[in-house]
Design a protein around this motif. Sequence first.
Motif, PDB file in Angstrom:
ATOM      1  N   GLY B  63       0.822  -1.035   0.026  1.00 44.85           N
ATOM      2  CA  GLY B  63       0.069   0.011   0.000  1.00 44.85           C
ATOM      3  C   GLY B  63       0.791   1.289  -0.199  1.00 44.85           C
ATOM      4  N   CYS B  64       1.169   1.800   1.262  1.00 50.37           N
ATOM      5  CA  CYS B  64       1.750   2.890   1.494  1.00 50.37           C
ATOM      6  C   CYS B  64       3.436   2.652   1.328  1.00 50.37           C
ATOM      7  N   ASP B  65       3.619   1.166   1.464  1.00 52.23           N
ATOM      8  CA  ASP B  65       5.255   0.824   1.465  1.00 52.23           C
ATOM      9  C   ASP B  65       6.171   1.661   2.290  1.00 52.23           C
ATOM     10  N   LYS B  66       5.440   2.428   3.382  1.00 55.09           N
ATOM     11  CA  LYS B  66       6.384   2.964   4.269  1.00 55.09           C
ATOM     12  C   LYS B  66       5.606   3.039   5.777  1.00 55.09           C
ATOM     13  N   GLY B  67       5.108   1.916   6.056  1.00 52.92           N
ATOM     14  CA  GLY B  67       4.577   1.789   7.618  1.00 52.92           C
ATOM     15  C   GLY B  67       3.591   2.445   8.100  1.00 52.92           C
ATOM     16  N   ASP B  68       2.711   3.261   6.753  1.00 51.03           N
ATOM     17  CA  ASP B  68       1.585   3.991   7.398  1.00 51.03           C
ATOM     18  C   ASP B  68       0.113   3.337   7.621  1.00 51.03           C
ATOM     19  N   CYS B  69       0.137   2.245   6.570  1.00 52.00           N
ATOM     20  CA  CYS B  69      -1.130   1.982   6.364  1.00 52.00           C
ATOM     21  C   CYS B  69      -1.643   0.558   6.914  1.00 52.00           C
ATOM     22  N   GLY B  70      -0.842  -0.254   7.027  1.00 50.01           N
ATOM     23  CA  GLY B  70      -1.009  -1.715   7.598  1.00 50.01           C
ATOM     24  C   GLY B  70      -1.492  -2.788   6.435  1.00 50.01           C
ATOM     25  N   ALA B  71      -1.383  -2.333   5.448  1.00 45.10           N
ATOM     26  CA  ALA B  71      -1.953  -3.324   4.348  1.00 45.10           C
ATOM     27  C   ALA B  71      -1.356  -4.573   4.054  1.00 45.10           C
ATOM     28  N   CYS B  72       0.140  -4.237   4.688  1.00 48.67           N
ATOM     29  CA  CYS B  72       1.062  -5.275   4.287  1.00 48.67           C
ATOM     30  C   CYS B  72       1.360  -6.036   5.584  1.00 48.67           C
ATOM     31  N   THR B  73       0.552  -6.013   6.591  1.00 48.59           N
ATOM     32  CA  THR B  73       0.541  -6.683   7.895  1.00 48.59           C
ATOM     33  C   THR B  73       0.596  -8.286   7.857  1.00 48.59           C
ATOM     34  N   SER B  83       5.256  -5.907   6.807  1.00 43.90           N
ATOM     35  CA  SER B  83       6.411  -6.404   5.917  1.00 43.90           C
ATOM     36  C   SER B  83       6.907  -5.402   5.193  1.00 43.90           C
ATOM     37  N   CYS B  84       6.347  -4.481   4.798  1.00 40.16           N
ATOM     38  CA  CYS B  84       7.102  -3.343   3.647  1.00 40.16           C
ATOM     39  C   CYS B  84       8.256  -2.581   4.434  1.00 40.16           C
ATOM     40  N   ILE B  85       8.435  -2.771   5.743  1.00 40.10           N
ATOM     41  CA  ILE B  85       9.390  -2.017   6.460  1.00 40.10           C
ATOM     42  C   ILE B  85      10.426  -2.928   7.277  1.00 40.10           C
TER      43      ILE B  85
HETATM   44  S1  FES Z   1       2.140  -1.114   2.937  1.00 38.73           S
HETATM   45 FE1  FES Z   1       1.215   0.543   4.234  1.00 38.73          FE
HETATM   46  S2  FES Z   1       2.255  -0.268   5.990  1.00 38.73           S
HETATM   47 FE2  FES Z   1       3.236  -1.509   4.847  1.00 38.73          FE
END
Ligand code: FES
Lengths: 330, 198
Positions: B63-73, B83-85
């Motif tokens: 999603g955001c790929d920087k820790g903001d949104c949680g889509a990669c949890t 997992s994105c960070i």
């Molecule tokens: S993709 Fe948004 S927090 Fe990881």
Amino acid sequence: MLRLPPFDVHLPDELGAALALLAKHGRQARPMQGGTDLVPNLKLGQTKLEHAVLLAGIDELHGIELDDGELRLGAATGLNALAQDPQVQAHLPALAFAASRIASPQIRSMGTLGGNLCLDTRCRYINQSELWRQALGGCLKSHGRECHVVPGGQGCVAALSSDTAPVLIAYGACVHIAGWQDSALVRRHIALADLYDSDGVRHLRLADAEIVTAVRVPLPSANVHVGYRKWAVRKSIDFPLISVALRLERSDTGSLLAGLLVVSVLGPRPRVIDLKALAGRTIDADLAKALGQMAFDRCRPLPNVPYDADYRRERLAVEVRRLCTEMLNL
Amino acid sequence: MTETAPVDSTFLDTTAAEPTRARRLVICRLQVNGEGVAVVAPVHWTLLELLRYQLGLIGSKQGCDKGDCGACTVLLDGKPTLSCITLAVAVQGRCVETVEGLGVGGEPHPLQREFAERGAAQCGFCTPGVLMSAAAYLDELSSSAEPVVRQADIAAALGGNLCRCTGYTKIFEAVHAAATQILQRSKALADTSTDDAS
Ligand code: FES
Ligand SMILES: Cc1cc2nc3c(=O)[nH]c(=O)nc-3n(C[C@H](O)[C@H](O)[C@H](O)COP(=O)(O)OP(=O)(O)OC[C@H]3O[C@@H](n4cnc5c(N)ncnc54)[C@H](O)[C@@H]3O)c2cc1C
Ligand code: SF4
Ligand code: FES
């Protein structure tokens, strides 16, 4: 999609090995713990590095122990672990509370105390994507000559947004630091408040090959109360836009013996205000008002983080008053 | 253990911008949804990149790929993790669970069934991450001494997952329903075993 630029990763399992790597690679290397600050900053091109030195494998950095009237908190202590630890909850409740208010459940299970204290400074300009920043050109922190949040400013005023730093300063914490000199490990310790400098480009008073290994906090005596409040737009995920920690030492008769007010997210270092001038006053609603006014008079939030600076100044007074009011019945 | 085939070079082309810089490849060994895997990847890759581009597990979203949104949890040793960070090399030897591993034997997990029945997913982009945070909440609930399903605890557990579509109400309802079901089921099981004992 934000991909990381390539760099090498090292996973030392000894403190000496980690420090030797940091010394060898100098400014090209950085320590990494949870990576919840460093990885986004690398992705945004705000920080550049060739070598990441992961500290998780170093035993000495882990653990929470009661030792000689002090609580020793290893730099690798997780934020959730800090918030939920029974000893921290019993002796340093305001620290447990501050840790529980950081970011989100995921980030609290990844992020660490060491990373939180050494968090990079933040501002409205620098924490944007590289493309966004290019529109204005670089700033003092990113290969440019001017500051974009305080036009004409001579120094970088990006703000320290750590939730644990102000409250640990109020508890009188001391940071333990390990470094590498002439191929040998050297150690030192300083008061946490002295870890921070007023230059947002290099706000930590740490040499290149130095890392924080632990924080030691003297157990407060029964008449010492510490509280913390953070103001952010949302209840979750958000960094503080203003934060305050208050230490009150109460006499037998309920008056103020001594105290500290620590205000953060103003600039690169927390502002520590000694409450000497108010000593002897009764700890009551009037004192709460006086403290709010004092914070308003002595602190001037800048337009460095989101939200109107004047509003943040008024908000600061309100947060200080509310914090003191919450602490009246302790 | 599955040793993956040679690295798919399309995804290794992060080198394009700086072709001269040497890049180290590493073998990451970890458990993913109960299976041991060994995957070759550039040392600076994130766990999300490893999952999506090497293992083909595209449930976890970038999603955001920087820790903001949680889509990669995902769950890392049971704990919700972005997992994105997270660097893939940093989680060597550990257990990762993704949304693909949530249901058992082709059956949806109670959370997934409730999400479908209650319309808790609209565009669905946030859903895999929300489900993993909710799964961590259910684990914690089931292991607590006196489990009680509370709306406030559900909201706190999902505090790191953004949803732009649903307004969260249906998500909370679905998690509440799944949690209640799971507690009832374990209570019924406990009752039967006490009956057996007497
Ligand atoms: S993709 Fe948004 S927090 Fe990881
Ligand atoms: C969406 C989001 C929301 C956030 N919200 C908050 C918030 O509300 N409050 C808050 O305080 N923080 C917040 N953070 C920042 C961050 O997650 C936390 O501060 C966390 O504690 C950082 O710890 P870490 O272990 O992940 O640090 P890392 O990212 O590993 O390191 C951070 C910095 O410290 C340096 N460093 C790490 N360890 C050491 C050491 N032992 N000695 C010397 N230097 C070291 C690193 O080189 C790096 O520059 C947020 C981050 C995100 C992405
Ligand atoms: S405060 Fe100014 S100099 Fe510092 S990072 Fe922000 S824009 Fe750059
Ligand atoms: S369903 Fe679309 S973002 Fe949540």
